[in-house]
Write a protein that holds these residues in place. Structure first.
Motif, PDB file in Angstrom:
ATOM      1  N   GLY A  82       0.789  -1.223   0.006  1.00  0.00           N
ATOM      2  CA  GLY A  82      -0.093  -0.076   0.039  1.00  0.00           C
ATOM      3  C   GLY A  82       0.692   1.309   0.105  1.00  0.00           C
ATOM      4  N   ILE A  83       2.057   1.290  -0.180  1.00  0.00           N
ATOM      5  CA  ILE A  83       2.923   2.315  -0.284  1.00  0.00           C
ATOM      6  C   ILE A  83       3.390   2.512  -1.719  1.00  0.00           C
ATOM      7  CG2 ILE A  83       4.905   3.725   0.579  1.00  0.00           C
ATOM      8  CD1 ILE A  83       4.732   2.260   3.151  1.00  0.00           C
ATOM      9  N   GLY A  84       2.953   3.923  -2.270  1.00  0.00           N
ATOM     10  CA  GLY A  84       3.664   4.187  -3.484  1.00  0.00           C
ATOM     11  C   GLY A  84       4.517   5.227  -3.587  1.00  0.00           C
ATOM     12  N   MET A  85       5.550   5.134  -4.624  1.00  0.00           N
ATOM     13  CA  MET A  85       6.410   6.229  -4.537  1.00  0.00           C
ATOM     14  C   MET A  85       6.991   6.687  -5.811  1.00  0.00           C
ATOM     15  SD  MET A  85      10.387   5.880  -2.622  1.00  0.00           S
ATOM     16  CE  MET A  85      11.262   7.371  -2.796  1.00  0.00           C
ATOM     17  N   LYS A 158       1.505   4.731 -13.247  1.00  0.00           N
ATOM     18  CA  LYS A 158       1.729   3.409 -12.681  1.00  0.00           C
ATOM     19  C   LYS A 158       1.667   3.442 -11.377  1.00  0.00           C
ATOM     20  CE  LYS A 158       5.742   0.253 -12.357  1.00  0.00           C
ATOM     21  NZ  LYS A 158       5.020  -1.114 -13.024  1.00  0.00           N
ATOM     22  N   VAL A 159       2.137   4.362 -10.612  1.00  0.00           N
ATOM     23  CA  VAL A 159       1.874   4.369  -8.968  1.00  0.00           C
ATOM     24  C   VAL A 159       0.597   4.249  -8.770  1.00  0.00           C
ATOM     25  CG1 VAL A 159       2.440   5.447  -6.816  1.00  0.00           C
ATOM     26  CG2 VAL A 159       4.264   5.175  -8.715  1.00  0.00           C
ATOM     27  N   MET A 166      -0.681   5.184   1.232  1.00  0.00           N
ATOM     28  CA  MET A 166       0.210   6.275   1.345  1.00  0.00           C
ATOM     29  C   MET A 166       1.106   6.375   0.096  1.00  0.00           C
ATOM     30  SD  MET A 166       3.051   6.572   4.804  1.00  0.00           S
ATOM     31  CE  MET A 166       4.617   6.073   3.807  1.00  0.00           C
ATOM     32  N   LEU A 167       1.027   7.648  -0.282  1.00  0.00           N
ATOM     33  CA  LEU A 167       1.925   8.064  -1.478  1.00  0.00           C
ATOM     34  C   LEU A 167       3.155   9.027  -1.060  1.00  0.00           C
ATOM     35  CD1 LEU A 167       2.190   8.340  -4.687  1.00  0.00           C
ATOM     36  CD2 LEU A 167       0.622  10.487  -4.578  1.00  0.00           C
ATOM     37  N   VAL A 168       4.227   8.608  -1.457  1.00  0.00           N
ATOM     38  CA  VAL A 168       5.456   9.340  -1.463  1.00  0.00           C
ATOM     39  C   VAL A 168       5.921  10.110  -2.653  1.00  0.00           C
ATOM     40  CG1 VAL A 168       7.951   9.477  -0.901  1.00  0.00           C
ATOM     41  CG2 VAL A 168       6.530   7.684   0.222  1.00  0.00           C
ATOM     42  N   VAL A 169       5.872  11.382  -2.598  1.00  0.00           N
ATOM     43  CA  VAL A 169       6.345  12.262  -3.896  1.00  0.00           C
ATOM     44  C   VAL A 169       7.521  12.946  -3.673  1.00  0.00           C
ATOM     45  CG1 VAL A 169       5.558  14.316  -5.389  1.00  0.00           C
ATOM     46  CG2 VAL A 169       3.677  12.758  -4.361  1.00  0.00           C
TER      47      VAL A 169
END
Length: 501
Positions: A82-85, A158-159, A166-169
């Protein structure tokens, strides 16, 4: 109502050899919030988020995510949890299609017997791009046909396809135009509204203040403080970042300084092979900082490449006026004292798997060698001079560049050309993705080179930077000259935007 913790790191530590990238950091992220991360290059921002996403392991410490112990071995595992970066560097794979990039590693979902259904993959890729507001790209086209921004938006699609909690930008907005940034901002707002979480890393202080609910400051691998929205102002953030007061800006303070009338470079009615420059002409004076700006696809980045001889011309010519020679390739440009810092640092300016030493000397073999011999002592002296003068933070000159922070990578690129003692330096987005301390050092360096009579052509997407540093500013639009501005205390962004749009 109490905030719900979605991610927590306790005593997180990361060592790269003798370098301490994270030193026992405690960090929390809450649902329904955009959490900002800021610090000078090398402070540990990308390190902590990359460990959370599964890009690399921690040396020690523990993490929890969604209430469970968290230690993903890969980014694919992190994504499934569940973590996208969205990473700072280019994350697409050349030689395959847009759709194949979006579903790299997940092709099996389109398997039909022994075959992969390209039609279904393309349909789903189109939907993934439409879901983030990225329209007009054929998912069956090869990724190499897209520009840098479009490739980054493919990564974002894609992410987001995997619907992260939770998204890391990570520094992504620096690679995007305003329209691309609005897509990112929209995604972050939607994540917040859906009671998910965003960790946003940026060097743009105002962007963080405008966007984030809380802001955590790191310095030298240590967590310094976390600020709530009502505590955020630029001077306070700068003080926590660098450990001292830093007020005001870092641009040139002089106005009315005369520029030499001597012309060192002339572009005469040039049209680039890419078609982004159309019948464009300009003259550059010795010892001036010539700013080049405009909106996306105006031709400014292509101009840097053709001036250095990297891209071919269809019509017109580029002349080094003192010698009378035409610039038709990079070898001629370098022989005549040109240097070029590309916007695409990691793919065009550096060899990431090579050492700091090898990158710095790569443009100066002819300067270091005596006859046919390049002695270890001469190499060491040459490299040490650049590392010391530019304050490159590293474990040693034999450290691979890929392990440096963004700002220190950029310093290595500068060192490569400054070591060559270039007379004409073409800088394309020279401060992209670097912190305020590195920016200040680069502005001082650029101004010092100007005072030494060097000629700087500075291409930038940041108007304050162009206004603050340039003797003269050219604005491009649709491959041609839209406006020219001289250095002035009264020049502001509004004057320039009128001719940009």
């Amino acid at each position: 109502m109490a905030q719900e913790l979605i991610f927590e790191a306790k005593n997180l530590t990361k060592h790269f050899g003798p370098t301490v990238a994270l030193n026992g950091v405690d960090f929390q992220v809450y649902r329904g919030q955009i959490t900002g991360l800021i610090g000078e290059n090398g402070s540990g921002k990308s390190t902590i988020t990359s460990i959370a996403a599964g890009m690399q392991p921690a040396t020690s410490g523990e993490m929890t995510f969604l209430g469970k112990a968290h230690s993903p071995a890969t980014m694919i595992e992190g994504s499934k949890l569940g973590i996208g970066m969205i990473v700072q560097e280019q994350g697409t794979v050349s030689g395959i299609t847009v759709a194949e990039n979006i579903f790299a590693g997940e092709e099996s979902r389109f398997r039909n017997g022994p075959f992969i259904s390209k039609r279904k993959m393309n349909q789903e890729a189109k939907k993934a791009m439409e879901d983030i507001g990225f329209l007009g790209v054929d998912p069956a086209s090869y990724i190499d046909t897209l520009d840098m921004q479009s490739r980054k938006l493919v990564e974002i699609a894609k992410v987001m396809y995997n619907k992260p909690q939770m998204l890391v930008v990570d520094e992504t907005t620096t690679a995007l135009s305003q329209s691309g940034r609005e897509i990112i901002y929209g995604i972050m707002r939607k994540m917040k509204e859906e009671n998910k979480a965003v960790v946003f890393i940026s060097h743009d202080l105002q962007e963080l203040i405008d966007t984030c609910d809380t802001l955590t400051v790191l310095r030298d691998g240590n967590l310094i403080t976390t600020l709530d929205r009502d505590q955020m102002d630029e001077d306070t953030i700068k003080k926590y970042m660098v450990g001292r007061e830093m007020k005001g800006d870092y641009y040139r303070a002089d106005y009315g300084t005369p520029v030499s009338k001597d012309i060192v470079l002339e572009a005469d009615h040039i049209t680039s092979g890419s078609g982004m420059l159309m019948n464009f002409s300009m003259k550059v004076h010795k010892g001036e900082i010539l700013g080049i700006g405009g909106l996306s696809h105006c031709g400014m980045h292509e101009l840097g490449k053709v001036l250095f001889g990297e891209d071919k011309l269809l019509t017109g010519s580029i002349t080094h006026v003192p010698s009378g020679e035409k610039i038709t390739n990079t070898q001629t440009a370098m022989k005549l004292g040109f240097g070029y810092v590309s916007k695409n640092r990691d793919t065009e300016s550096l060899v990431l798997t090579a050492t700091i030493k090898d990158n710095i000397i790569s443009a100066s073999y002819d300067k270091i060698a005596k006859g046919m011999v390049m002695t270890p002592g001469a190499v060491k002296q040459f490299v040490d001079r650049q590392v010391e003068s530019l304050s490159i933070k590293c474990a040693g000159v034999d450290q691979d560049v890929q392990y440096l922070s963004g700002g220190n990578k950029q310093k290595v690129v500068f060192g490569k050309w400054i070591g060559r003692n270039c007379e004409i330096l073409i800088l394309d987005c020279p401060t992209r993705g670097v912190d305020i301390g590195v920016k200040a050092a680069m502005y001082q360096l650029i101004d010092q080179m100007r005072k030494e009579g060097k000629t700087i052509i500075m291409i930038s997407e940041e108007l304050p930077e162009l206004i603050g540093m340039s003797d003269r500013l050219l604005i491009l639009k649709d491959g041609g000259l839209a406006g020219e501005f001289m250095r002035s205390e009264t020049l502001d962004e509004n004057h320039i935007i009128e001719v940009m749009i």
